[in-house]
Design an enzyme around this catalytic site. Structure first.
Site, mmCIF file in Angstrom:
data_model
loop_
_atom_site.group_PDB
_atom_site.id
_atom_site.type_symbol
_atom_site.label_atom_id
_atom_site.label_comp_id
_atom_site.label_asym_id
_atom_site.label_seq_id
_atom_site.Cartn_x
_atom_site.Cartn_y
_atom_site.Cartn_z
ATOM 1 N N ASP A 82 6.272 -6.058 -0.676
ATOM 2 C CA ASP A 82 5.178 -6.223 0.287
ATOM 3 C C ASP A 82 4.035 -5.264 -0.025
ATOM 4 O O ASP A 82 4.224 -4.255 -0.700
ATOM 5 C CB ASP A 82 5.666 -6.007 1.733
ATOM 6 N N GLU A 177 8.664 -2.779 3.314
ATOM 7 C CA GLU A 177 8.711 -1.314 3.224
ATOM 8 C C GLU A 177 7.556 -0.691 3.988
ATOM 9 O O GLU A 177 7.710 0.332 4.658
ATOM 10 C CB GLU A 177 8.667 -0.874 1.757
#
Ligand SMILES: [Zn+2]
Length: 410
Positions: A82, A177
């Site tokens: 991400d 994350e």
């Protein structure tokens, strides 16, 4: 460019062009479906390079194995797919500036933007490097697609060269994350390693084993609502109480904008509601348990003091643990850190360990029993339009992984 440089630049630009931003407001896991575009691509690429045990878990993490060619510990390597929610990540147009000349870098899609060594001092050390940036309207997403490219390049190299001795290697590509939800509770068991590393750090040579300890706090204020024309002696406006809380909290210390190094903070992240009800969110950060507890105590004391000024209001303060400084666990066994430092020295680097003013997937993993320091990727000026990374620095990080796994093999 060498073969490794070309592979890293090609992978990085391919991955960065895919929008895989996470979203803290979403309750699903992964938080956005677009992260699965990256996950599925990695499954396909891992298949092509011949990795084993490739799985896309139902919590959105891609796992794979590089089978052992020698005895040794099982080591995990992680990177997150991400990108940060703080800046536009849609329509990233990565470009490679070959043989950087040391001057100002301009941006095709935003002529007002420039990147110079004055703004980003590390850039001054990268003359002659191939620098990857976005085009001006978006972040680049080197955080952490540089990590993804490093893991994939090292994996392809090891699978293509089975004479290189290494123990079993497990790869994990995690979602979410950036919103602190990258480590599912099933991940430690699914990963099945003795220890692991995240490739999610910045500057060359950085080997990090300290992160913040982190709590979140929610303050709910319930006032008394009544028609303002009939409010005399009756209304209790929650907005005013929220303002009192903010005003009573430390203003000249313990704020992110006033702290650095090992100092912690109380950060008001958002405030919403109206005169009848308000919700305030905070994040509390410190490197030590005591310092973190102290910040929680301050917030609770301020809420209690403001509540005492208005007994008709209801003020609650809820503090929730987020993650803990990984040093607490790693200092009892520094072998994974020392191994990474040895590998870095073998590459002529001077390893440095700076406490991370944030958390990584490794903070949670370490707490859950998988020691997991963080290693450099070369990424700089992350989470904004000036984000950049040197391909040559990424190659050093790739060589760090290759050296580390050989040193660990018996
Ligand atoms: Zn990151």
């Amino acid at each position: 460019m060498s073969d490794m440089h070309t592979e890293l630049a090609t992978r990085l630009t391919r991955y960065c062009a895919i929008d895989s931003q996470s979203d803290a407001a979403s309750r699903s896991a992964p938080s956005t479906q677009i992260q699965l575009d990256m996950a599925r691509l990695l499954v396909q690429e891992l298949t092509e390079i011949g990795a084993a045990d490739i799985t896309l878990t139902d919590y959105g993490t891609v796992l794979a194995t590089l089978p052992a060619t020698a005895p040794g510990p099982t080591i995990g390597f992680l990177a997150h797919v991400d990108t940060a929610p703080q800046f536009n990540a849609t329509g990233v147009k990565p470009r490679v500036i070959r043989g950087y000349n040391g001057g100002a870098i301009t941006y095709p899609d935003d002529p007002t933007l420039t990147l110079t060594p004055e703004i980003s001092p590390e850039l001054g050390l990268k003359q002659g490097h191939d620098i990857v940036t976005a085009s001006g309207l978006t972040l680049l997403g080197a955080d952490d697609k540089a990590g993804v490219a490093i893991l994939m390049t090292a994996a392809r190299h090891l699978l293509a060269n089975p004479h290189i001795p290494h123990g079993t290697i497990r790869l994990a590509f995690t979602p979410d994350e950036e919103i602190g939800r990258g480590v599912d509770k099933r991940l430690p068991a699914d990963l099945g390693v003795d220890f692991a590393y995240t490739f999610d750090g910045g500057k060359l040579g950085e080997i990090e084993y300290e992160s913040f300890s982190a709590d979140g706090a929610t303050v709910q204020i319930k006032g008394v609502s009544i028609h303002p024309g009939l409010a005399r002696g009756k209304m209790v406006n929650a907005i005013h109480l929220a303002a009192k809380i903010i005003a009573a909290l430390p203003q000249h210390t313990m704020l992110p904008e006033l702290t650095e190094g090992r100092e912690g903070f109380i950060h008001a992240t958002d405030m919403s509601g109206g005169s009848s009800q308000m919700t305030l969110h905070f994040i509390l950060r410190d490197f030590e348990r005591e310092g973190l507890a102290e910040k929680g105590d301050i917030l609770r004391a301020v809420c209690a003091a403001v509540a005492a000024t208005e007994p008709r209001a209801e003020i609650t303060c809820t503090i929730t643990p987020q993650y803990r400084n990984m040093r607490y666990w790693l200092e009892t066994n520094m072998a994974p850190v020392d191994l990474a430092r040895d590998a870095a020295r073998a590459l002529g680097l001077d390893p440095v360990s700076v406490p991370i003013r944030g958390g990584t997937d490794g903070s949670r993993l370490t707490e859950m029993g998988v020691p997991c320091p963080n290693l450099f990727t070369g990424m700089q000026e992350i989470h904004g339009p000036l984000e950049w990374v040197s391909v040559q620095d990424m190659a050093v990080a790739t060589n760090l992984m290759l050296t580390l796994v050989q040193k660990a093999a018996r």
